[in-house]
Design a protein around this motif. Structure first.
Motif, PDB file in Angstrom:
ATOM      1  N   LEU A  14      36.184  43.398  42.990  1.00  0.00           N
ATOM      2  CA  LEU A  14      37.540  43.440  42.253  1.00  0.00           C
ATOM      3  C   LEU A  14      38.669  42.438  43.160  1.00  0.00           C
ATOM      4  O   LEU A  14      38.977  42.829  43.866  1.00  0.00           O
ATOM      5  CB  LEU A  14      38.224  44.795  41.964  1.00  0.00           C
ATOM      6  N   ILE A  15      38.972  41.389  42.353  1.00  0.00           N
ATOM      7  CA  ILE A  15      40.148  40.508  42.950  1.00  0.00           C
ATOM      8  C   ILE A  15      41.414  40.533  42.147  1.00  0.00           C
ATOM      9  O   ILE A  15      41.421  40.320  40.783  1.00  0.00           O
ATOM     10  CB  ILE A  15      39.542  38.854  42.634  1.00  0.00           C
ATOM     11  N   PRO A  16      42.439  40.956  42.593  1.00  0.00           N
ATOM     12  CA  PRO A  16      43.543  41.107  41.932  1.00  0.00           C
ATOM     13  C   PRO A  16      44.063  39.821  41.499  1.00  0.00           C
ATOM     14  O   PRO A  16      44.203  38.559  42.304  1.00  0.00           O
ATOM     15  CB  PRO A  16      44.723  41.740  43.024  1.00  0.00           C
ATOM     16  N   VAL A  17      44.601  39.596  40.327  1.00  0.00           N
ATOM     17  CA  VAL A  17      45.259  38.516  39.791  1.00  0.00           C
ATOM     18  C   VAL A  17      46.706  38.591  39.457  1.00  0.00           C
ATOM     19  O   VAL A  17      47.364  37.814  38.930  1.00  0.00           O
ATOM     20  CB  VAL A  17      44.432  37.823  38.441  1.00  0.00           C
ATOM     21  N   THR A  18      47.227  39.907  39.537  1.00  0.00           N
ATOM     22  CA  THR A  18      48.626  40.102  39.185  1.00  0.00           C
ATOM     23  C   THR A  18      49.098  41.081  40.435  1.00  0.00           C
ATOM     24  O   THR A  18      48.502  41.685  41.204  1.00  0.00           O
ATOM     25  CB  THR A  18      49.110  40.884  38.054  1.00  0.00           C
ATOM     26  N   VAL A  19      50.496  40.800  40.624  1.00  0.00           N
ATOM     27  CA  VAL A  19      51.031  41.930  41.358  1.00  0.00           C
ATOM     28  C   VAL A  19      51.192  43.287  40.946  1.00  0.00           C
ATOM     29  O   VAL A  19      51.144  43.270  39.732  1.00  0.00           O
ATOM     30  CB  VAL A  19      52.536  41.368  42.003  1.00  0.00           C
ATOM     31  N   PRO A  20      51.043  44.364  41.637  1.00  0.00           N
ATOM     32  CA  PRO A  20      51.276  45.704  41.068  1.00  0.00           C
ATOM     33  C   PRO A  20      52.499  45.686  40.363  1.00  0.00           C
ATOM     34  O   PRO A  20      53.605  45.169  40.346  1.00  0.00           O
ATOM     35  CB  PRO A  20      51.430  46.585  42.535  1.00  0.00           C
ATOM     36  N   PHE A  21      52.231  46.448  39.246  1.00  0.00           N
ATOM     37  CA  PHE A  21      53.417  46.776  38.159  1.00  0.00           C
ATOM     38  C   PHE A  21      53.444  47.985  37.632  1.00  0.00           C
ATOM     39  O   PHE A  21      52.419  48.928  37.466  1.00  0.00           O
ATOM     40  CB  PHE A  21      53.477  45.785  37.024  1.00  0.00           C
ATOM     41  N   LEU A  22      54.446  48.723  37.412  1.00  0.00           N
ATOM     42  CA  LEU A  22      54.911  49.790  36.879  1.00  0.00           C
ATOM     43  C   LEU A  22      55.163  49.980  35.549  1.00  0.00           C
ATOM     44  O   LEU A  22      55.968  49.065  34.970  1.00  0.00           O
ATOM     45  CB  LEU A  22      56.203  50.694  37.653  1.00  0.00           C
ATOM     46  N   LEU A  23      54.309  50.809  34.798  1.00  0.00           N
ATOM     47  CA  LEU A  23      54.473  50.541  33.271  1.00  0.00           C
ATOM     48  C   LEU A  23      54.705  51.881  32.575  1.00  0.00           C
ATOM     49  O   LEU A  23      54.314  53.167  33.306  1.00  0.00           O
ATOM     50  CB  LEU A  23      52.908  50.557  32.713  1.00  0.00           C
ATOM     51  N   ASP A  24      56.129  52.175  32.223  1.00  0.00           N
ATOM     52  CA  ASP A  24      56.626  53.347  31.510  1.00  0.00           C
ATOM     53  C   ASP A  24      55.980  53.409  30.317  1.00  0.00           C
ATOM     54  O   ASP A  24      56.187  52.772  29.158  1.00  0.00           O
ATOM     55  CB  ASP A  24      58.135  53.231  31.520  1.00  0.00           C
TER      56      ASP A  24
END
Length: 258
Positions: A14-24
């Protein structure tokens, strides 16, 4: 609320393509965890969210009492816990202290008297806790003897009292003679998720799809201080004990777990 990261699957990884993000999930708002060049100091009190355990909440409504009678038929309320304890060592300074031979912690209803450690201090010996004969409500013959009332005064915050009945449990001390109680220090039952002095911790922050270490520390108190990139997603590992870990951010001086 869930922290996510969009990834691609390439050659078995698994290769991350975005920064971590918080979804409400309620509002639909998205918060991105971009670590900034600006650094900030963070003070850490635990490595896992205490709201995911019921133990600290069970102390809310608990009461510390002092008496001249071993059955506490006449007693004074020294302190009532009104908020969930957030750290390993929670300190109460008493105003207008009195002399008592018998002191105790009494758990609220439906708490099983969950408490790990209690220490009482005398006014002229604020750094040395008082010792005495442990008294209280023992577990029955079929109860959990590994979590009996004597654990509350063994000096070990990783052992605790879990009464075999939800109500009526208490653990106290016969001090042998009246003592002048001026301070109480207590610890909630826990799974070694607070910061334990003398143990080895390592803090990590997320960047570029990887976890980067901010170094190891051995605390001398029940808190850790690190300097980290502002806005980063964090997690804390205890190399000495405790297996629960959870990601968090640091906002307005508070650890927020996700």
């Amino acid at each position: 609320r869930v922290v996510m990261c969009v990834c691609a699957y390439r050659e078995g990884e698994l290769i991350p393509v975005t920064v971590p993000f918080l979804l409400d999930k309620v509002s639909g708002a998205v918060t991105y965890y971009h670590e900034q060049e600006t650094m900030e100091e963070v003070k850490l009190l635990n490595k896992y969210h205490q709201f995911h355990e019921s133990f600290p909440q069970r102390m809310v409504g608990g009461v510390f009492e002092g008496s001249m009678f071993p059955d506490f038929r006449r007693s004074d309320t020294l302190h009532v816990i009104t908020e969930m304890p957030l750290r390993l060592y929670n300190v109460i300074h008493l105003s207008g202290p009195k002399f008592y031979r018998y002191v105790r912690y009494k758990g609220p209803d439906n708490s099983y008297c969950n408490v790990a450690e209690v220490s009482f201090y005398e006014a002229d010996s604020d750094t040395c806790y008082l010792k005495g004969r442990v008294i209280g409500t023992p577990n029955g013959k079929d109860g959990d003897w590994e979590h009996d009332y004597v654990n509350v005064y063994d000096g070990n915050p990783s052992t605790s009292f879990n009464h075999d009945e939800p109500d009526g449990g208490w653990s106290g001390l016969d001090l042998g003679r009246p003592r002048y109680i001026s301070k109480i220090v207590y610890t909630a039952r826990n799974r070694e998720n607070y910061i334990y002095p003398g143990e080895v911790y390592e803090l990590f922050y997320a960047s570029g799809g990887q976890w980067h270490s901010m170094g190891k520390q051995i605390p001398t108190s029940d808190s850790l201080v690190y300097t980290v990139p502002k806005g980063a997603l964090l997690y804390l590992k205890n190399h000495s004990g405790g297996v629960e870990e959870r990601i968090f951010d640091y906002t307005d001086g508070v650890q927020r777990y996700w």
